[in-house]
Write an enzyme that holds these catalytic residues in place. Sequence first.
Site: not given
Ligand code: PEP
Ligand code: MG
Length: 537
Positions: A187, A294, A428, A452, A499
């Site tokens: 992140h 987010r 995901e 994920d 996304c």
């Molecule tokens: C993902 O898992 O692709 C997603 C968009 O959520 P995050 O990256 O915040 O886990």
């Molecule tokens: Mg995710």
Amino acid sequence: MVKCTGKGVLKGIAIGKIYVYRKKEFALVRTQVDDIEAELKRFDLAVDEAKNQLETLYQEALETVGEKEAKIFEVHGMMLEDEGYLEDIKNMIRENCNAEYAVKEVGSNYSQMFAAMDNEYMRARSVDILDISDKVINILAGVGDDSIKSDEPVILLADDLTPSETISMDKDKVLAFVTIHGSANSHTAILARSLNLPSLVNTDVALLEEYQGKTAVVDGFNEEFIINPPDDVLQELTEKRDKWIEETESLKKLIGEDNVTTDGRRINVYCNIGGVDDVERVLESDGGGIGLFRSEFLYLGRDTCPSEEEQFESYKAVLEKMNGKKVIIRTLDIGADKKADYLGLEPEENPAMGYRAIRICLDQPDIFRTQLRAIYRASAYGTASIMFPMIISVDEIRKIKVIVEEVKQELRDAEIPMGEVELGIMIETPAAAVISDELAKEVEFFSIGTNDLTQYTLAIDRQNQRLENICDTHHPAILRLIQMTIENGHKENTWVGICGELASDTRLTKTFVDMGIDELSVSPTYVLELRKKIREI
Ligand code: PEP
Ligand code: MG
């Protein structure tokens, strides 16, 4: 000149001075002190200094975020005057204990005592006690605070950065991040991307004090970090940077154009954001909406859960700024690398597969309800959608819907206005992709979280830098799960977007369009590049 290589998180070039960022952590052990008076004096001075720092923080916060948010620093200052707390520490010092250890021990005892209280307000003070104790300990141990002390924007060189540290940083002072650890899908990397900072993770550089203030270049194209470049190299890289800026500028002619293929298919290109401040960049880059807000970033870098009112204000501000364009708010996806100490999450063997996201929300419905109330209240100010993360079953959606209905009824009873809100889920987990035919009957949209989905499908921890070389984000298993999800969604009139970071990988844009994707949600940085690509298909 020192040339290092890393893993690039954004193609771009930053040139500036290095700022070596050190964490506050250090080993805290009990040592024997002989001169008790001197130790008591050292402690008193540290408390005075902590109070001064808090006063400065209070004044700064008052000017930048307002009185309500600034209040916490005033409360902390008052806590540092508590006779009981101060006397307990001094008594320990009088038993020949070093001041750092005494503060740590007494702070932790008081914190536990507060945590066990019935009154919610007092329980919340438990984290504050730890915070003020840490402040005093850092002063005693000569460890600086972690704010960036520089008048000009810098290249931040760090061992690693957590999302909380990144979010708390003064972004105007950062040109780029270079970290020794970390992976491109963490992140922190995602934040760097959304801030348009050409950064490197997993870099083979040392955190040397002598690098402090040295000129350096972060080359996100070649994934290189060059310290002290000689004039000719600096000249060459400056030209390369200027060319990159020029190309970025030339993409601006696509502002206002449609994301449409040559044979007339429209794809929605939306943006991923982490907070209200990011909306400016969405508007600048002409994003068609927000495909992923987010919301958990509102919960990071602070001591308590954001209240319903605070959340309402943030969602409302985003919706108003987007002026009727769709805003998809993802409910709290905390856990794994996104940690908030105040939630008291226990350390886990496998945090990515642990107590996180919707699992926390369904287990602690009060937190969930607060967030849902805030979103529904804000929905009257624009076009809000809600999506739920980490779904693995139809049963979860049914439980969510019961809570959603209760929250809406409460608001209706109180005659609070609400807008129409679309409900969707993130796909995901491989489980969700495989049963997407059943899930599609339950919701209005799917948003595929490839970050994920990739880690769970390939069994490769997205945080593990050693596995990055075998992490094939184009693996056929992932592409087939995406295709399956799109087909299953469309059979039930459920629109499907992506996304995760793969949405901005232009090598796959045509593949996604051929699969029938409806929306791609990317960091604002990539909107125009993606538009260009779509228009060429
Ligand atoms: C993902 O898992 O692709 C997603 C968009 O959520 P995050 O990256 O915040 O886990
Ligand atoms: Mg995710």
